[in-house]
Design a protein around this motif. Structure first.
Motif, mmCIF file in Angstrom:
data_model
loop_
_atom_site.group_PDB
_atom_site.id
_atom_site.type_symbol
_atom_site.label_atom_id
_atom_site.label_comp_id
_atom_site.label_asym_id
_atom_site.label_seq_id
_atom_site.Cartn_x
_atom_site.Cartn_y
_atom_site.Cartn_z
ATOM 1 N N GLY A 16 0.827 -1.206 0.000
ATOM 2 C CA GLY A 16 0.000 0.000 0.000
ATOM 3 C C GLY A 16 0.860 1.254 0.000
ATOM 4 N N VAL A 19 1.964 2.111 -3.467
ATOM 5 C CA VAL A 19 0.898 2.767 -4.228
ATOM 6 C C VAL A 19 0.844 4.252 -3.869
ATOM 7 N N VAL A 20 0.941 4.555 -2.592
ATOM 8 C CA VAL A 20 0.918 5.953 -2.146
ATOM 9 C C VAL A 20 2.138 6.702 -2.678
ATOM 10 N N SER A 25 -2.787 6.776 -4.876
ATOM 11 C CA SER A 25 -3.722 6.426 -3.800
ATOM 12 C C SER A 25 -5.169 6.757 -4.147
ATOM 13 N N LYS A 26 -5.382 7.679 -5.050
ATOM 14 C CA LYS A 26 -6.745 8.047 -5.431
ATOM 15 C C LYS A 26 -7.167 7.426 -6.778
ATOM 16 N N ARG A 29 -9.463 1.492 -8.524
ATOM 17 C CA ARG A 29 -8.926 0.169 -8.197
ATOM 18 C C ARG A 29 -8.796 -0.717 -9.429
#
Length: 77
Positions: A16, A19-20, A25-26, A29
């Motif tokens: 995670g 991804v950030v 992050s936004k 998916r």
């Protein structure tokens, strides 16, 4: 919590964080999963694999030196 669950939770936390760091992050998916599925098709050791790995290594180095970097976000675009 068992050792296996702790290990699994840590792995998800680290993924995670990637991804950030990439500035995604936004992101949708389905978009993220599609991108990861495409990456999974890149043959290890290929020139494309090396190119992408080099980009990632540079992004990690930049983050370690000066915190969150705009270069990582730019690399993800």
């Amino acid at each position: 919590m068992t050792a296996d669950r702790k290990r699994d939770a840590r792995e998800k936390f680290l993924l995670g964080g990637i991804v950030v760091r990439a500035g995604l992050s936004k992101a949708d998916r389905a978009f993220l999963l599609g991108g990861l599925l495409e990456l999974a098709r890149v043959a290890p050791g290929s020139s494309e694999h090396r190119r992408l790995r080099d980009i990632g290594e540079e992004a990690f180095k930049a983050a370690a030196l000066d915190g969150p970097s705009t270069r990582m976000t730019q690399a993800a675009e």
